[in-house]
Write a protein that holds these residues in place. Structure first.
Motif, PDB file in Angstrom:
ATOM      1  N   ILE A   1      38.425  45.325  39.351  1.00 43.55           N
ATOM      2  CA  ILE A   1      39.239  44.053  39.963  1.00 43.55           C
ATOM      3  C   ILE A   1      38.880  43.635  41.241  1.00 43.55           C
ATOM      4  O   ILE A   1      39.332  42.525  41.571  1.00 43.55           O
TER       5      ILE A   1
ATOM      6  N   VAL B   1      46.341  46.482  34.407  1.00 40.03           N
ATOM      7  CA  VAL B   1      46.642  45.093  34.328  1.00 40.03           C
ATOM      8  C   VAL B   1      45.532  44.166  35.040  1.00 40.03           C
ATOM      9  O   VAL B   1      44.914  44.676  36.065  1.00 40.03           O
ATOM     10  N   ASP B   2      45.251  42.719  34.695  1.00 33.59           N
ATOM     11  CA  ASP B   2      44.338  42.120  35.555  1.00 33.59           C
ATOM     12  C   ASP B   2      45.122  41.433  36.506  1.00 33.59           C
ATOM     13  O   ASP B   2      46.145  41.493  36.658  1.00 33.59           O
ATOM     14  N   LEU B   3      44.461  40.235  37.183  1.00 30.58           N
ATOM     15  CA  LEU B   3      44.994  39.712  38.225  1.00 30.58           C
ATOM     16  C   LEU B   3      46.218  38.972  37.736  1.00 30.58           C
ATOM     17  O   LEU B   3      47.126  38.293  38.449  1.00 30.58           O
ATOM     18  N   ASP B   4      46.107  38.635  36.313  1.00 29.48           N
ATOM     19  CA  ASP B   4      47.280  37.698  36.098  1.00 29.48           C
ATOM     20  C   ASP B   4      48.116  38.456  35.112  1.00 29.48           C
ATOM     21  O   ASP B   4      49.382  37.722  34.531  1.00 29.48           O
ATOM     22  N   GLY B   5      48.132  39.831  35.199  1.00 30.84           N
ATOM     23  CA  GLY B   5      49.167  40.691  34.671  1.00 30.84           C
ATOM     24  C   GLY B   5      48.974  41.148  33.286  1.00 30.84           C
ATOM     25  O   GLY B   5      49.968  41.537  32.474  1.00 30.84           O
TER      26      GLY B   5
ATOM     27  N   LYS C   1      51.895  48.783  39.550  1.00 36.59           N
ATOM     28  CA  LYS C   1      51.034  48.678  38.236  1.00 36.59           C
ATOM     29  C   LYS C   1      49.491  49.325  38.632  1.00 36.59           C
ATOM     30  O   LYS C   1      48.907  48.780  39.441  1.00 36.59           O
TER      31      LYS C   1
ATOM     32  N   LEU D   1      45.708  49.178  37.947  1.00 35.14           N
ATOM     33  CA  LEU D   1      44.877  47.860  38.476  1.00 35.14           C
ATOM     34  C   LEU D   1      43.648  48.258  37.356  1.00 35.14           C
ATOM     35  O   LEU D   1      43.165  49.256  37.149  1.00 35.14           O
ATOM     36  N   LYS D   2      43.240  46.950  36.641  1.00 35.07           N
ATOM     37  CA  LYS D   2      41.951  47.057  35.928  1.00 35.07           C
ATOM     38  C   LYS D   2      40.864  47.404  36.673  1.00 35.07           C
ATOM     39  O   LYS D   2      40.800  47.187  37.867  1.00 35.07           O
TER      40      LYS D   2
ATOM     41  N   CYS E   1      50.271  40.990  39.212  1.00 36.98           N
ATOM     42  CA  CYS E   1      49.481  42.271  39.427  1.00 36.98           C
ATOM     43  C   CYS E   1      49.768  43.102  40.662  1.00 36.98           C
ATOM     44  O   CYS E   1      49.702  44.518  40.386  1.00 36.98           O
TER      45      CYS E   1
END
Length: 212
Positions: free
Chosen positions: A38, A81-85, A32, A34-35, A24
């Motif tokens: 987040i 993307v979220d914390l896990d990509g 990237k 970020l969601k 992430c």
């Protein structure tokens, strides 16, 4: 024993997030997108982590998302993307335009301040230089003086770049020696630029070393 000492500033927290969530957060290059929301995900994941407070986490996240490299990464077709990509919603045109405007205003503030500081230095009166002491034997020298060298022919003037308008993938020339070397911009930060030479070598240089 695990280190539980609290992280002291946003820089340390961002480095910690890069370590904990490498899919992430990234340390170099275009970040990237970020969601949205987040922060709540981070707060939940790090709820039992004594090293990070919510206040400092919010401040670090704000610094990360307002950095030039993060704003550069908000482009058409990019997915958040979220914390896990894992990819989520694609960036909207409204968010992309907002990022472009924020980046432009940030650059203008930084370079306006830099130009002001440079002007103040130029306007500061310089102390007169003392003449170098003359050697006693120089006046008595009977050696013939060498003929003065011819002045070199002036090259075409180099055009300094406008740092506020630099973009990723823009072609420039880097003044490394006597002759500028062609290069391509790969990253622009507040303090310098990362460029790639035609040989493939990557360099970080100051704005004043770039010409068109």
């Amino acid at each position: 024993m695990e280190n539980t000492e609290k992280l002291k500033n946003s820089k340390e927290i961002v480095a910690y997030l890069v370590e904990k969530f490498p899919a992430c957060f990234i340390a170099e290059g275009e970040a990237k997108p970020l969601k949205i929301g987040i922060f709540q995900d981070l707060a939940a994941r790090l709820a039992d982590d004594e090293r990070v407070s919510k206040t400092m986490l919010r401040s670090a996240l704000r610094q990360y998302t307002s950095s030039w490299r993060y704003l550069h990464g908000l482009k058409a077709g990019q997915a958040r993307v979220d914390l896990d990509g894992n990819p989520g919603e694609v960036l909207t045109e409204e968010h992309i335009e907002h990022a472009k405007q924020a980046l432009k205003e940030s650059k203008e503030r930084v370079f306006a301040s830099r130009r002001t500081n440079t002007k103040e230095k130029e306007d500061k009166p310089k102390q007169p230089r003392r003449p170098a002491p003359r050697k006693a034997d120089a006046a008595r020298s009977d050696k013939p003086k060498a003929a003065p060298k011819a002045a070199p022919v002036a090259d075409a003037p180099l055009v300094k770049v406008d740092a506020a308008t630099l973009k990723v993938d823009q072609g420039v020339r880097v003044v490394l020696g006597k002759n500028p070397v062609p290069a391509t911009i790969k990253e622009v930060t507040k303090d310098d630029v990362q460029v790639q030479l035609q040989t493939g070598m990557m360099l970080r240089v100051k704005f004043e070393h770039l010409v068109l």
